[in-house]
Scaffold this motif. Structure first.
Motif, PDB file in Angstrom:
ATOM      1  N   GLU A  41     -60.559 -22.568 140.073  1.00 39.20           N
ATOM      2  CA  GLU A  41     -60.263 -22.631 141.518  1.00 39.20           C
ATOM      3  C   GLU A  41     -61.501 -22.371 142.369  1.00 39.20           C
ATOM      4  O   GLU A  41     -61.649 -22.896 143.463  1.00 39.20           O
ATOM      5  CB  GLU A  41     -59.185 -21.602 141.901  1.00 39.20           C
ATOM      6  CG  GLU A  41     -57.938 -21.610 141.063  1.00 39.20           C
ATOM      7  CD  GLU A  41     -58.046 -20.750 139.806  1.00 39.20           C
ATOM      8  OE1 GLU A  41     -58.555 -19.622 139.876  1.00 39.20           O
ATOM      9  OE2 GLU A  41     -57.635 -21.251 138.752  1.00 39.20           O
ATOM     10  N   ASN A  42     -62.404 -21.521 141.859  1.00 34.07           N
ATOM     11  CA  ASN A  42     -63.593 -21.160 142.633  1.00 34.07           C
ATOM     12  C   ASN A  42     -64.785 -22.066 142.343  1.00 34.07           C
ATOM     13  O   ASN A  42     -65.898 -21.806 142.778  1.00 34.07           O
ATOM     14  CB  ASN A  42     -63.977 -19.703 142.338  1.00 34.07           C
ATOM     15  CG  ASN A  42     -62.848 -18.750 142.685  1.00 34.07           C
ATOM     16  OD1 ASN A  42     -62.121 -18.973 143.647  1.00 34.07           O
ATOM     17  ND2 ASN A  42     -62.683 -17.702 141.895  1.00 34.07           N
ATOM     18  N   SER A  43     -64.554 -23.114 141.588  1.00 33.57           N
ATOM     19  CA  SER A  43     -65.647 -24.008 141.211  1.00 33.57           C
ATOM     20  C   SER A  43     -66.178 -24.753 142.431  1.00 33.57           C
ATOM     21  O   SER A  43     -65.419 -25.194 143.285  1.00 33.57           O
ATOM     22  CB  SER A  43     -65.157 -25.016 140.168  1.00 33.57           C
ATOM     23  OG  SER A  43     -66.149 -25.964 139.899  1.00 33.57           O
ATOM     24  N   GLN A  44     -67.505 -24.876 142.509  1.00 33.35           N
ATOM     25  CA  GLN A  44     -68.132 -25.595 143.619  1.00 33.35           C
ATOM     26  C   GLN A  44     -67.827 -27.094 143.548  1.00 33.35           C
ATOM     27  O   GLN A  44     -67.806 -27.777 144.547  1.00 33.35           O
ATOM     28  CB  GLN A  44     -69.655 -25.380 143.590  1.00 33.35           C
ATOM     29  CG  GLN A  44     -70.070 -23.931 143.744  1.00 33.35           C
ATOM     30  CD  GLN A  44     -69.742 -23.378 145.115  1.00 33.35           C
ATOM     31  OE1 GLN A  44     -69.716 -24.107 146.097  1.00 33.35           O
ATOM     32  NE2 GLN A  44     -69.470 -22.090 145.187  1.00 33.35           N
ATOM     33  N   GLN A  45     -67.591 -27.597 142.344  1.00 32.05           N
ATOM     34  CA  GLN A  45     -67.313 -29.014 142.179  1.00 32.05           C
ATOM     35  C   GLN A  45     -66.235 -29.196 141.112  1.00 32.05           C
ATOM     36  O   GLN A  45     -66.176 -28.475 140.151  1.00 32.05           O
ATOM     37  CB  GLN A  45     -68.599 -29.762 141.793  1.00 32.05           C
ATOM     38  CG  GLN A  45     -69.288 -29.192 140.577  1.00 32.05           C
ATOM     39  CD  GLN A  45     -70.686 -29.730 140.397  1.00 32.05           C
ATOM     40  OE1 GLN A  45     -71.593 -28.995 140.051  1.00 32.05           O
ATOM     41  NE2 GLN A  45     -70.893 -30.999 140.602  1.00 32.05           N
ATOM     42  N   GLY A  46     -65.377 -30.173 141.351  1.00 32.55           N
ATOM     43  CA  GLY A  46     -64.336 -30.443 140.374  1.00 32.55           C
ATOM     44  C   GLY A  46     -64.894 -31.235 139.202  1.00 32.55           C
ATOM     45  O   GLY A  46     -65.731 -32.116 139.382  1.00 32.55           O
TER      46      GLY A  46
END
Length: 197
Positions: free
Chosen positions: A122-127
């Motif tokens: 969820e906190n990832s900068q990019q999917g």
């Protein structure tokens, strides 16, 4: 970088955050088989660095010793509602997750394998999403399958080099295992580098 391979028909997002995936949460029963410890080390690869990815979601799923998947409807079985041999973990600061499971069985048409999927948290900068499969050396699988409960099924029908999916890069996805001589269990570490656009 490792080759992506098909997700297959049996992925179900059960949202089971757990390290030990042997049991079925609905009744507490545990799948029998040779103990297998899988460690994934997930890193982001760039031209000048190889850094751990923290918070990535690593899902794994595979069949039991009899070749049956949980929570699936198949011409040969129905296990809808069961959730054995499925689960996910989030990578720690070192990009590591660990699962305790059993060595997978076989079913007609495929060699022995474990499915995995790596996704941004969820906190990832990019999917991102990477899906593939892990395999084992045929000689090791033959050795495991002489033991109970695998040895009740007869000879497996497909080896690695006969599997159409394995032939598409599977030789890069073979997991080298070490055996604990005391317990007979196996463990393997899978290093994977993901290139982010």
């Amino acid at each position: 970088m490792r080759p992506q391979q098909t997700e297959g028909p049996y992925f179900v997002d059960e949202r089971l955050n757990r390290s030990d995936i042997r049991s079925d949460p609905s009744d507490g029963s545990e799948k029998e088989g040779v103990l297998l410890r899988l460690i994934f080390k997930v890193k982001q690869v760039s031209p000048d660095a190889c850094l751990p990815i923290e918070g990535a979601i690593v899902d794994i799923w595979h069949c039991d010793a009899q070749g049956v998947y949980s929570d699936a409807s198949d011409p040969n079985f129905s296990t809808l509602g069961q959730k054995f041999l499925r689960g996910y973990q989030k990578t720690d600061a070192n990009g590591t997750v660990e699962f305790v499971t059993i060595f997978p069985g076989w079913y007609p048409g495929r060699t022995v394998h474990v499915h995995f999927k790596i996704q941004g948290g969820e906190n990832s900068q990019q999917g991102y999403e990477f899906t593939s499969q892990l395999y084992f050396e045929d000689t090791l699988t033959d050795q495991v399958f002489t033991q109970s409960p695998y040895n009740t099924r007869g000879q497996r029908t497909i080896r690695n080099d006969q599997d159409g999916i394995f032939r598409d890069g599977g030789d890069q996805l073979i997991l080298q295992l070490t055996q604990d001589q005391t317990s007979g269990s196996y463990s393997g570490i899978f290093h994977i580098g993901l290139e982010m656009a």
